[in-house]
Design a protein around this motif. Structure first.
Motif, PDB file in Angstrom:
ATOM      1  N   GLY A  41      -3.555  -7.487  -1.176  1.00 58.41           N
ATOM      2  CA  GLY A  41      -3.635  -6.104  -0.712  1.00 58.41           C
ATOM      3  C   GLY A  41      -2.556  -5.764   0.290  1.00 58.41           C
ATOM      4  N   ALA A  51       0.296  -2.872  -0.175  1.00 57.87           N
ATOM      5  CA  ALA A  51       0.569  -1.855   0.838  1.00 57.87           C
ATOM      6  C   ALA A  51       2.039  -1.860   1.242  1.00 57.87           C
ATOM      7  CB  ALA A  51      -0.313  -2.092   2.061  1.00 57.87           C
ATOM      8  N   ALA A  69       4.223  -0.395  -1.364  1.00 56.94           N
ATOM      9  CA  ALA A  69       4.004   1.043  -1.464  1.00 56.94           C
ATOM     10  C   ALA A  69       4.637   1.807  -0.309  1.00 56.94           C
ATOM     11  CB  ALA A  69       2.511   1.347  -1.529  1.00 56.94           C
ATOM     12  N   LEU A 127       4.023   1.210   2.985  1.00 51.50           N
ATOM     13  CA  LEU A 127       3.161   1.278   4.159  1.00 51.50           C
ATOM     14  C   LEU A 127       3.385   0.042   5.036  1.00 51.50           C
ATOM     15  CD1 LEU A 127      -0.145   2.547   2.490  1.00 51.50           C
ATOM     16  CD2 LEU A 127       1.699   3.880   3.532  1.00 51.50           C
ATOM     17  N   ALA A 165      -1.475  -1.096   7.679  1.00 43.41           N
ATOM     18  CA  ALA A 165      -1.753   0.138   6.939  1.00 43.41           C
ATOM     19  C   ALA A 165      -3.197   0.576   7.194  1.00 43.41           C
ATOM     20  CB  ALA A 165      -1.531  -0.077   5.446  1.00 43.41           C
ATOM     21  N   VAL A 217      -6.731   2.897   6.414  1.00 47.16           N
ATOM     22  CA  VAL A 217      -7.493   3.321   5.241  1.00 47.16           C
ATOM     23  C   VAL A 217      -7.022   4.689   4.766  1.00 47.16           C
ATOM     24  CG1 VAL A 217      -9.794   4.002   4.436  1.00 47.16           C
ATOM     25  CG2 VAL A 217      -9.520   1.937   5.803  1.00 47.16           C
ATOM     26  N   GLN A 277      -4.065   6.020   5.072  1.00 47.60           N
ATOM     27  CA  GLN A 277      -2.759   5.890   4.412  1.00 47.60           C
ATOM     28  C   GLN A 277      -2.920   5.361   2.991  1.00 47.60           C
ATOM     29  OE1 GLN A 277      -0.905   3.358   7.407  1.00 47.60           O
ATOM     30  NE2 GLN A 277       0.610   4.968   7.870  1.00 47.60           N
ATOM     31  N   LEU A 278      -3.769   4.365   2.833  1.00 49.03           N
ATOM     32  CA  LEU A 278      -3.974   3.777   1.512  1.00 49.03           C
ATOM     33  C   LEU A 278      -4.612   4.789   0.559  1.00 49.03           C
ATOM     34  CD1 LEU A 278      -5.239   0.299   2.707  1.00 49.03           C
ATOM     35  CD2 LEU A 278      -3.177   0.689   1.354  1.00 49.03           C
ATOM     36  N   ARG A 279      -5.588   5.541   1.051  1.00 53.37           N
ATOM     37  CA  ARG A 279      -6.269   6.513   0.195  1.00 53.37           C
ATOM     38  C   ARG A 279      -5.366   7.693  -0.147  1.00 53.37           C
ATOM     39  NH1 ARG A 279     -12.287   6.284   3.070  1.00 53.37           N
ATOM     40  NH2 ARG A 279     -12.971   4.424   1.951  1.00 53.37           N
ATOM     41  N   LEU A 338      -2.306   7.368  -1.090  1.00 50.76           N
ATOM     42  CA  LEU A 338      -1.375   6.977  -2.144  1.00 50.76           C
ATOM     43  C   LEU A 338      -1.790   7.604  -3.468  1.00 50.76           C
ATOM     44  CD1 LEU A 338      -0.940   3.143  -1.434  1.00 50.76           C
ATOM     45  CD2 LEU A 338       0.763   4.934  -1.050  1.00 50.76           C
ATOM     46  N   LEU A 372       0.146   3.542  -6.501  1.00 49.05           N
ATOM     47  CA  LEU A 372      -0.698   2.355  -6.359  1.00 49.05           C
ATOM     48  C   LEU A 372      -0.522   1.413  -7.537  1.00 49.05           C
ATOM     49  CD1 LEU A 372      -2.847   0.910  -4.699  1.00 49.05           C
ATOM     50  CD2 LEU A 372      -4.578   2.200  -5.941  1.00 49.05           C
ATOM     51  N   SER A 399       1.028  -2.356  -7.354  1.00 48.58           N
ATOM     52  CA  SER A 399       0.131  -3.463  -7.673  1.00 48.58           C
ATOM     53  C   SER A 399       0.507  -4.179  -8.956  1.00 48.58           C
ATOM     54  CB  SER A 399      -1.304  -2.950  -7.796  1.00 48.58           C
ATOM     55  OG  SER A 399      -1.426  -2.092  -8.917  1.00 48.58           O
TER      56      SER A 399
END
Length: 229
Positions: free
Chosen positions: A76, A80, A83, A85, A90, A92, A94-96, A98, A103, A107
């Motif tokens: 993970g 991140a 991506a 970050l 990073a 939550v 910021q990740l959401r 994307l 993503l 990945s």
């Protein structure tokens, strides 16, 4: 989260299906390919116990490894970072934020399930081998040319070069024939037989092979492709 969503959907069905004329005590879950893998996972996850009573698994490869949580967390961080970050820092939010495309690109298109110790407590093969999977009637099987889904992903020359001679001796035909047959057995056929054999110890189990192509034979494939059933 994908598996958790499926469990929530099953809870909704069980709570509401009677209003549509259905029987909450007679729910069948079925899926093909990744969906078939999800059915096997649901059979093996304690949180899904009792939510359905029959299972149909079409063309699934249930031997895909489930990674430990520590490995998933490292993966993970890498996703991140790729991506754009700040890796382990990073947030939550910021990740959401994307996009799906970003993503998937970061990945590599697939993030394997992790044994997190809460929702998924052991790998799928371990759950069936240890007798921890739900004892449900099951139909499971494959098409006779499952290799179709892998032909563009795996280089035939490399695959054959690393194939043990003992395996090669079990198959006849051209290199193309052997490549397709071994891929079909390795990725789908053998797992289906393996899960069927274990499930049959505790519940009625039906194993099939689908080979019909009829008028929809396509792309010059010599059999029923992945998903044709």
């Amino acid at each position: 989260y994908g598996i958790a969503d499926q469990i929530q959907a099953l809870k909704w069905v069980r709570a509401n299906i009677a209003a549509f004329g259905g029987d909450p005590e007679n729910i069948t879950v079925f899926g093909c390919s990744a969906g078939g893998g999800s059915v096997l996972e649901l059979m093996a996850i304690p949180a899904a116990s009792g939510l359905f009573s029959k299972a149909i698994v079409e063309s699934a490869s249930g031997w895909i490894p489930r990674i430990p949580m520590r490995v998933a967390e490292r993966s993970g961080v890498g996703v991140a970072t790729r991506a754009g970050l700040p890796g382990p820092d990073a947030t939550v939010d910021q990740l959401r934020a994307l996009s799906t495309e970003a993503l998937l690109e970061a990945s590599g298109g697939e993030i394997p399930l992790a044994v997190d110790g809460r929702l998924i407590t052991e790998s799928l093969p371990e759950a069936f081998r240890n007798g921890h999977a739900a004892a449900l009637p099951m139909i499971i099987g494959t098409c006779n040319y499952e290799a179709s889904v892998y032909l563009a992903m795996i280089k035939k020359a490399d695959f054959l070069a690393h194939m043990p001679s003992g395996i090669r001796a079990l198959y006849s035909g051209t290199d193309d024939d052997v490549f397709a047959a071994v891929l079909t057995d390795l990725e789908m056929g053998a797992p289906a037989r393996w899960f069927a054999r274990l499930n049959a110890k505790q519940a009625p189990t039906y194993l099939y092979t689908f080979s019909y192509v009829g008028s929809f034979r396509h792309d010059g494939m010599p059999g029923a492709r992945h998903g044709d059933e």
